[in-house]
Enzyme design. Structure first.
Site, PDB file in Angstrom:
ATOM      1  N   PRO A 165       0.792  -1.277  -0.146  1.00  0.00           N
ATOM      2  CA  PRO A 165      -0.107  -0.179  -0.006  1.00  0.00           C
ATOM      3  C   PRO A 165       0.879   1.208   0.019  1.00  0.00           C
ATOM      4  O   PRO A 165       1.810   1.326   0.848  1.00  0.00           O
ATOM      5  CB  PRO A 165      -1.006  -0.113   1.252  1.00  0.00           C
ATOM      6  CG  PRO A 165      -1.034  -1.577   1.519  1.00  0.00           C
ATOM      7  CD  PRO A 165       0.518  -2.141   1.004  1.00  0.00           C
ATOM      8  N   CYS A 166       0.467   2.183  -0.853  1.00  0.00           N
ATOM      9  CA  CYS A 166       1.151   3.458  -0.761  1.00  0.00           C
ATOM     10  C   CYS A 166       0.698   4.482  -0.233  1.00  0.00           C
ATOM     11  O   CYS A 166       1.322   5.555  -0.186  1.00  0.00           O
ATOM     12  CB  CYS A 166       1.412   3.806  -2.602  1.00  0.00           C
ATOM     13  SG  CYS A 166      -0.201   4.346  -3.142  1.00  0.00           S
TER      14      CYS A 166
END
Length: 352
Positions: free
Chosen positions: A75-76
């Site tokens: 996840p960014c």
């Protein structure tokens, strides 16, 4: 194998390569269903990768299937500038920025020939504590763990350099076992918005062209009025009269990249997760000047336009049970699949 698969947007053109994703992992059940709809032959393991039983399942399935390539997209949001973490210290306190090490643990147990990690570039600025040392980067950790067995390279790729009519910046780590090869793709001429979607019929808010996925969202009359008086490439905040207002008619505050039309003769800017809102970042159709001096297409981009600008099949069937807004969100957080395919094509067991 694909880890942190999301909706699998980045993998939608892998059919043009010699890579077949046989196992995928995602946390959210809706994303798992979305992924399975487009990849019915993939074994989707739906569950929390931080749990040892899920990791064990993934490793066992991968070994049984002979997995030799792993792609991981942690996840960014914990590293994105658009998110809540504006400095490295706040990034360090966000658990999402440590999920990459669950992928590293799985990679260590499988040791495939090729590994690809992709994320926003700011993700790689994160510093960790590792083996008694503070402030160690992910790239340094990977080289310590895998440097004896793998070539490891980190590059920043801009999607518009590789045939995607959208500017999207991604940091990508490629790891390949020594003795194998992984050539970077050659840069190409940029494709503009006009070249990509300029032939599609004009639409106003709420209209449907009859072409698959090319129908316009409804917007408030206030937002439509603002955008009808906003030229191509400009924000409604620049308007002297028709600027964004609150219900009392007062100018609202906002960034110059919001309420903004994109340019015709450049690649599209990064398509964000909130591409359904005029008030979000640079996602209003470029428009065309009309005889009365206003501009057409006072709306956000249609799904078909977003698919084309993201190198996704514009005739894509929409997954059942997933709303248009949810599809827009998934596409907005994903890497353009054409970029992934062109990077992956450079991986080889033999020298090209």
């Amino acid at each position: 194998m694909s880890l942190f698969s999301g909706g699998g947007i980045g993998e939608m053109q892998l059919k043009t390569t010699n890579i077949e994703i046989v196992i995928a992992n995602e946390l959210l059940p809706q994303r798992c269903k979305f992924y399975s709809f487009y990849n019915p032959n993939t074994d989707v393991v739906c569950g929390d990768i931080t749990k040892q039983e899920i990791k064990k399942t993934l490793v066992n399935k991968a070994k049984t299937a002979g997995v030799d390539f792993i792609i991981a997209t942690p996840p960014c949001q914990g590293a994105s500038l658009i998110g809540k973490n504006k400095d490295l210290e706040s990034m360090k306190n966000d658990f999402r920025n440590y999920l990459v090490f669950d992928a590293v643990e799985i990679i260590e147990k499988i040791m495939p020939s090729f590994v690809m990690l992709e994320n926003v570039t700011r993700f790689y600025d994160m510093l960790y504590s590792f083996e008694g040392k503070d402030d160690v980067s992910l790239l340094e950790i990977l080289k310590i763990k895998f440097g004896k067995h793998y070539n490891i390279e980190y590059d920043v790729f801009f999607s518009d350099d590789y045939g995607v009519p959208q500017t999207r910046k991604r940091g990508i780590v490629r790891m390949w076992k020594k003795g194998l090869y992984w050539k970077k793709p050659n840069k190409e001429n940029k494709i503009t918005v006009r070249e990509a979607i300029g032939d599609l019929p004009s639409l106003e808010a709420g209209e449907n062209s009859g072409i698959k996925n090319h129908y316009a969202r409804n917007h408030t009359k206030e937002h439509i009025l603002c955008m009808k008086h906003t030229p191509t490439g400009h924000s409604a905040f620049e308007n002297k009269v028709y600027y964004p207002k609150d219900k009392n008619g007062k100018r609202v505050k906002g960034f110059s990249a919001t309420f903004k039309r994109i340019e015709w003769d450049q690649p599209a800017p990064t398509i964000t997760m909130r591409n359904d809102c005029i008030s979000s970042q640079s996602n209003v159709h470029p428009g065309r000047k009309l005889k009365d001096g206003t501009y057409s297409d006072a709306r956000v981009l249609t799904l078909r336009e977003i698919f084309i600008l993201s190198s996704i099949d514009p005739d894509l069937d929409l997954a059942p049970g997933v709303s248009e807004s949810q599809i827009r969100y998934i596409v907005g957080e994903g890497i353009p699949p054409l970029l992934v395919a062109k990077i992956v094509k450079g991986a080889s067991y033999e020298k090209n």
